[in-house]
Design an enzyme around this catalytic site. Structure first.
Site, PDB file in Angstrom:
ATOM      1  N   ASP A 110       6.236  76.951  64.805  1.00 20.88           N
ATOM      2  CA  ASP A 110       6.460  78.604  65.813  1.00 20.88           C
ATOM      3  C   ASP A 110       6.353  79.256  65.282  1.00 20.88           C
ATOM      4  O   ASP A 110       7.378  79.796  64.122  1.00 20.88           O
ATOM      5  CB  ASP A 110       7.707  77.718  66.871  1.00 20.88           C
ATOM      6  CG  ASP A 110       7.553  76.542  67.402  1.00 20.88           C
ATOM      7  OD1 ASP A 110       6.264  76.430  67.793  1.00 20.88           O
ATOM      8  OD2 ASP A 110       8.485  75.421  67.349  1.00 20.88           O
ATOM      9  N   ASP A 134      22.917  99.220  74.843  1.00 23.74           N
ATOM     10  CA  ASP A 134      22.137  98.190  74.490  1.00 23.74           C
ATOM     11  C   ASP A 134      21.943  97.693  72.870  1.00 23.74           C
ATOM     12  O   ASP A 134      22.383  98.079  72.253  1.00 23.74           O
ATOM     13  CB  ASP A 134      20.656  98.297  74.642  1.00 23.74           C
ATOM     14  CG  ASP A 134      19.591  97.481  74.072  1.00 23.74           C
ATOM     15  OD1 ASP A 134      20.722  96.450  74.344  1.00 23.74           O
ATOM     16  OD2 ASP A 134      18.576  97.527  74.939  1.00 23.74           O
ATOM     17  N   ALA A 142      16.752  90.997  86.009  1.00 21.21           N
ATOM     18  CA  ALA A 142      15.436  90.707  85.771  1.00 21.21           C
ATOM     19  C   ALA A 142      14.656  91.003  86.864  1.00 21.21           C
ATOM     20  O   ALA A 142      13.678  91.450  86.578  1.00 21.21           O
ATOM     21  CB  ALA A 142      15.413  89.196  86.308  1.00 21.21           C
TER      22      ALA A 142
END
Lengths: 671, 571
Positions: free
Chosen positions: A296, A333, A367
């Site tokens: 991956d 952030d 979201a």
């Protein structure tokens, strides 16, 4: 997981001695036909000592018999020692698992041992999870240090890919409802611990084939030795049974036979030390044979998080203006991506990183909006996906600036990077490019794998453009972009159709079919129960990079077995030269010229050969348990090196060893 | 012995070896065309013959067989032909083409000879010219020279297909392989070869006796017959059964030094070619070359050693002032070097033709033919049997050392697993079992001890050689052993039968097992089965697994013979 103490520490050796004696039981010994043959011969000579008239001195015969029994004991000791090490590992796993108590939904408490599959239990903060299972309600942080050694808690929640919980781990917060998926003693950890301990160890296909070969060699040498009395009779002489027995035992491959199961157990054990549990020895062997490695992208080839790499302002915007706005938007952030923007602003534009101004309001990422930023008393800076930013500044979105922003964003994507748009007070400023960071040293690892003959395939959800860019940068051989679980499965099937063995790792339930299909499927311990059941290994650390090391461990196991087999067979040449002249001297004294080692007397020659044959077993135990070092060079170079060490070495070592022992035997007047 | 003579002998060995290497590719390509069932120029002439055979026998050559069918059909064929030849030999007295009125053979003699020829051994306990009629030679024996050779190649083809094919049960059709090898390889090659021999002076006639008048005026009856035709297939098919008792030492079988050299080359021609065919079949000719180099390495070592010992001469005679190479039992026409080379060739292959008496070699010179056979005649080896025997060792070598590269063993793209190892071991065990086991029986029983003419270690060598030659399907005799007794006929018959078919059946089973496997493509991580390292490993495996077993018997035979002789001991 505790590291094993020294290989020959008393706490391991003493129980192993007892185990070595217990393994003399015929029912156990017969599993190892070569050692069984040795034991039968030793028994025969022991009996003959009392009833026969061999013409040999009693002292010589007794020494011979002792060394024959020691040969058997060294073999059973090696196996016992390897099992002991495994058991020590397993004990630390098992320690947490005893006396678990289950709390049922009605509040009553029962022993975990009585839990049936499908039972539902409640586990609250501070309690241990009583059985392997699946979270069906709630979310909790769980400390899995008991099995992984990692003290940072992990989140377990109902639904999704993080629903599996393991018996013996502790819930730290909240309460969860767990449906039991494995009865006590049946969980995958229980099964693997049993494997590590050696109790349930089945011979692997390769071990079976090797055992057949060893039996074949034993039969061949049995024929060679059994016909000697007739030949000797023709020559007008007689060879004592004890001498024939010595020749037989030195010729049959006792060395590798004695160490074979120890090598197998030690191989599994090395995996466990590496925090990987294999469901079968077969899986470890298959790891050595892997031709294709599916990796991956995220977490294996790239570090999990993207890093800001560049500020790309729109025409008319100064780069420093964009950098300052991006910095302000990221002040609050805490994600690695946000941190990396601060770092880039500092480095590229020498900007100071201020405290969040008093009274400023943080615009959190949601979201719905998919943007974040800072509102400093009406001065608003935001950053986010290009579309999301354009949606948040409807006036600017219709202008030429928006078109330029889109064009820059496309360029960025083509280079394998992710664009992040920045706006200040409704004005578009430009793009921050976020780059996938290739793990340090991964390029070299892929080069190593290529040398080992293993092809690497990167699996990623990225679009083919980005994937190709990352593949080229990381040096991976091939990639599968926009990969779905079905694509993975199809890729594995295609490779297998071509005769190649495939390894992969995965954690989600939708990975389960591919994990089951792969020849080596390593499930992450953080993954779902379905994934853990489908794979044939579980990585307790949930580190997908480990797949590469697992392949190396598999190869090491096979190499150790091959090296000791070659060594054992090559030893026979010297043993012939020790025993044949000694044995036939009574028939033809002229055959003494074959005594190339100039061993003192026929008896000392025979005794030295049998002593060497016995002593080489414990001498090789450390190698059998540690394994032959694997180097990622081509098979040709590897073979050349190992043939020189174990083939040629196997030819020479016994000449030196037998001669040395003979000098000692002669000096001590043992024969 | 001057060093120049010694060097010229080694030169002969090297030139011979180089020519063998040169022959491998053309013969290999020819055999490959037949292996593939391709249409060759010969098909225009022989194609109708082939089809006619199939029609008469009711065989569909395209119907492929799995290993069991292949093995069952092969065994049926062998059993029927053994019975047929047994009957011909027993009934010889009542059959035509017997102008000398020779009687039928004894039951044990007929059984032994029938097995000897069906198994490609051609062990001859009798003197051909005084015991067999022309019909027996041609119908009873020469036919097997073709069919046993073709059978060996058929088995090799089936094994090649096992390696080359993947995920199938089919190994080809035994009858088609047998017919094609006979028709398209053995027959045409032998016709050309026989014509060359006739031109060189080898008789080829249906007449049986020539009445010659000697210088003294006495009459001598000289036996002649279809010698050239038998000679050609005797060599090419590695059969070795001569028309005359003296075999290739007889001037009618081997008239000139050049014919002698050509005969040696022809013994190796098809065996060496099959290594190339194998490479072609598995799609990598380097695989075939590696096998050939390993074979030639073992061959040159053996031949050189034999020549070195023969050149040194007999130490017992040195005391008497007789110096020079050992010439006892050798043809002056060929000399010691060509005789030592011939002995190495005939035993490396499963031929068994001789141009000198191996019994008369020096003790250590005689050890080489013995050892060549004990390895299982895999140094070039018999046609077909050499390569399939060698591949058994290749499988074992890969298995013993292959793990050292950190992968489970594989050979030419096929994984070697428990089943192959079991079968390979089974096939290899048969050699020591029959050679050592039956020798042990013979050296203790009075019937066995009555055989050897010599006493002491040399007598032991004579018995050991007989069982080695029979088990390995060589057929050469050490001579010096009176083998035409029911005891030896019986035991040697058993050795020949087991030595052939207890190898053939496991080999076919391996072929079947390999064919069903997937093909694993080779990569940089695969065990290299070409190149010097692999060749060295192959040689070491063959010597250690195949050779060491016989060390005690060799120590008590030729080595003791040599050492006691050097010490002046006579038995």
């Amino acid at each position: 997981m505790s590291q094993p103490t020294s290989m020959f520490s008393a706490e391991l050796v003493v129980p192993a001695l007892g185990g070595a004696l217990r393994k003399l039981h015929p029912a156990q010994l017969v599993r190892n036909p070569v050692l069984f043959t040795t034991a039968v011969v030793a028994l025969l000579l022991t009996v003959l000592l009392f009833v026969g008239h061999t013409g040999l001195s009693l002292g010589f015969q007794i020494q011979l018999i002792v060394w024959l029994w020691l040969t058997v004991l060294f073999g059973t000791f090696a196996e016992s020692l390897a099992e002991g090490r495994g058991r020590a590992q397993a004990a630390s796993l098992r320690a947490t698992r005893s006396d678990l108590v289950a709390r049922l939904p009605d509040g009553s408490k029962v022993s975990a041992a009585t839990l049936q599959k499908g039972a539902v239990v409640m586990v609250a903060a501070g309690e241990l999870i009583p059985a392997d299972g699946e979270v069906i309600a709630g979310v909790a942080s769980v400390n899995e240090a008991a099995i992984t050694g990692e003290s940072a808690p992990v989140i377990r929640e109902a639904g999704g890919d993080r629903s599996a919980v393991t018996a013996g781990t502790r819930v730290l917060s909240d309460e969860i409802t767990v449906r039991v998926t494995q009865e006590a003693g049946q969980g995958f950890l229980d099964r693997m611990i049993a494997l590590v301990e050696g109790a349930q160890r089945q011979k692997t296909p390769n071990e079976i084939a090797l055992t057949i070969l060893l039996v074949g060699l034993t039969i061949i040498f049995l024929i060679a030795v059994a016909t000697i009395p007739a030949f000797a009779r023709y020559a007008g002489g007689q060879i004592p049974v004890a001498v024939l027995a010595a020749l037989l035992i030195t010729l049959i491959p006792t060395t590798i036979a004695a160490l074979l199961s120890a090598i197998g157990i030690a191989g599994m054990d090395r995996l466990v030390q590496f925090n990987v549990l294999a469901k079968s020895g077969r899986a470890v062997e298959a790891a050595g044979d892997i031709d294709v490695l599916l990796l991956d992208k995220t977490g294996t080839i790239t570090v999990g998080d993207r890093q800001a790499s560049n500020f790309l302002p729109l025409t008319g915007t100064a780069p420093a203006t964009l950098a300052r706005a991006a910095l302000m938007a990221s002040l609050a952030d805490e994600t690695p991506e946000g941190r990396s923007i601060l770092r880039l602003a500092q480095e590229a534009h020498s900007l100071e990183v201020p405290e969040v101004p008093a009274g400023a309001e943080v615009i959190p990422f949601t979201a719905q909006t998919r943007i974040s930023g800072l509102d400093n008393n009406g001065h608003v800076v935001t950053k986010g996906a290009v579309d999301a930013i354009l949606r948040s500044v409807p006036d600017a979105a219709r202008g030429t600036a928006a078109a330029e922003l889109r064009r820059i964003a496309e360029d960025v994507a083509r280079q394998g990077q992710t664009p992040l748009a920045v706006a200040e007070n409704g004005t578009l400023l430009g793009i921050v490019a976020l780059k996938d960071v290739i793990k340090a040293g991964i390029r070299e690892r892929f080069a190593e794998l290529r040398k080992m003959g293993i092809r690497t395939v990167m699996i990623t959800g990225d679009n083919p453009l980005t994937a190709a860019a990352i593949a080229a940068e990381s040096g991976v051989d091939d990639f599968l972009a926009e990969a779905t679980p079905e694509d993975k499965l199809a890729l594995i099937r295609r490779e297998q159709q071509g005769g190649r063995l495939v390894a992969m790792c995965g954690d989600g339930t939708n990975d389960a079919p591919a994990l089951a299909q792969a020849d080596v499927g390593v499930a992450m311990n953080t993954g779902t129960q379905a994934a853990r059941e489908a794979g044939n290994m579980v990585d307790l650390d949930s580190d997908p990079t480990k797949l590469i090391e697992i392949v190396g461990l598999g190869k090491q196991l096979l190499m150790t077995r091959g090296a000791l087999t070659t060594f054992s067979v090559a030893n026979d040449v010297a043993k012939y030269f020790a025993i044949i002249p000694a044995m036939f001297l009574v028939l033809y004294p002229q055959l003494s010229v074959l005594n190339v080692m100039h061993l003192a007397t026929p008896q000392s020659a025979i005794l030295s050969a049998i002593m060497f044959n016995a002593l080489i077993i414990p001498a090789l135990v450390p190698l059998a348990l540690k394994g032959v070092r694997y180097r990622p060079v081509g098979a040709g170079a590897l073979l050349a090196r190992n043939l020189a060490v174990f083939g040629v070495g196997g030819l020479i070592a016994p000449f030196v060893g037998i001669k040395a022992i003979d000098m000692l035997v002669a000096a001590l007047h043992l024969a | 012995m001057t060093s120049a003579t010694l060097a010229s002998g080694f030169g002969l060995i090297l030139v011979f070896t180089a020519l063998v290497a040169l022959m491998a590719k053309p013969f290999g390509l020819w055999l490959f065309a037949v292996y593939e069932g391709r249409t060759t120029p010969l098909h225009r002439v022989l194609g109708p013959v082939e089809r006619a055979f199939y029609r008469v026998a009711g065989i569909n050559p395209n119907q492929e067989q799995d290993w069991r069918q292949y093995a069952v059909h092969l065994m049926l064929f062998q059993v029927v032909t053994v019975i047929f030849t047994y009957a011909v030999l027993r009934l010889q007295g009542s059959l035509p083409m017997n102008p000398r009125g020779l009687a039928g053979l004894s039951p044990d003699g007929a059984m032994n000879t029938a097995i000897a020829f069906v198994t490609n051994t051609n062990w001859q306990w009798y003197a051909g010219e005084t015991v067999l009629s022309n019909l027996s030679q041609m119908l009873g024996l020469t036919i097997h020279n073709f069919l046993s050779a073709a059978t060996g190649i058929a088995v090799a083809f089936a094994l090649f297909r096992g390696f080359a094919r993947a995920e199938t049960r089919h190994l080809g059709n035994f009858w088609a392989d047998l017919t094609r090898v006979t028709l398209y390889v053995l027959l045409p090659a032998c016709i050309v070869y026989a014509l060359y021999l006739v031109a060189s002076g080898v008789p080829q006639t249906f007449a049986s006796l020539i009445d010659a008048k000697t210088l003294e005026g006495a009459h001598q009856a000289i036996v002649v017959g279809p010698v050239a035709s038998q000679e050609a297939i005797k060599m090419l098919g590695t059969n070795g059964g001569g028309f005359y008792n003296a075999n290739s030492a007889h001037p009618f079988e081997n008239p000139t030094a050049l014919v002698d050299f050509v005969q040696m080359l022809s013994i190796f021609a098809l065996g060496a070619g099959l290594t190339y065919t194998f490479g072609k079949a598995v799609g990598n000719t380097r695989q075939g070359w590696a096998i050939l180099w390993a074979m030639l390495l073992l061959f040159v070592a053996g031949a050189s050693f034999a020549w070195w010992r023969e050149a040194a001469g007999n130490p017992m005679l040195h005391h008497l002032g007789v110096m020079g190479a050992n010439m006892e039992g050798k043809e002056v026409r060929f000399g010691a070097a060509a005789s030592a080379l011939f002995a190495a060739v005939t035993t490396a292959a499963s031929c068994g033709a001789v141009n000198a008496m191996h019994d008369s070699f020096t003790a250590l010179g005689g050890l080489v033919p013995l050892f060549n056979m004990q390895l299982g005649e895999i140094v070039i080896g018999g046609v077909g049997s050499g390569i399939y025997g060698f591949l058994l060792f290749a499988v074992l070598a890969v298995f013993l050392a292959g793990l050292m590269v950190g992968r489970t063993p594989e050979y030419v793209g096929k994984k070697v697993e428990a089943r192959e190892v079991k079968l390979a071991v089974l096939a290899i065990v048969i050699l020591p079992l029959c050679i050592l086991g039956l020798t042990a029986v013979a050296v203790v029983l009075p019937a066995g001890l009555a055989g050897p003419l010599a006493k002491g270690p040399h007598g032991f060598s004579e018995i050991l050689y007989a069982f080695t030659s029979a088990t390995a399907n060589n057929g050469s005799a050490f001579a010096g052993l009176t083998a035409g007794t029911p005891f030896y006929n019986g035991l040697l018959g058993v050795a020949m039968w087991l030595g052939r078919f207890l190898v053939v059946i496991p080999v076919l089973a391996i072929a079947g097992s390999l064919a069903s496997r997937k093909h694993t493509p080779a990569g940089p991580g695969s065990f290299p089965t070409t190149g010097g390292l692999w060749i060295g490993l192959l040689v070491a495996t063959i010597l250690i697994v195949g050779g060491l077993t016989f060390l005690p018997s060799l120590a008590l035979g030729p080595v003791a013979d040599h050492l006691t002789g050097a010490a002046g001991l006579l038995y």
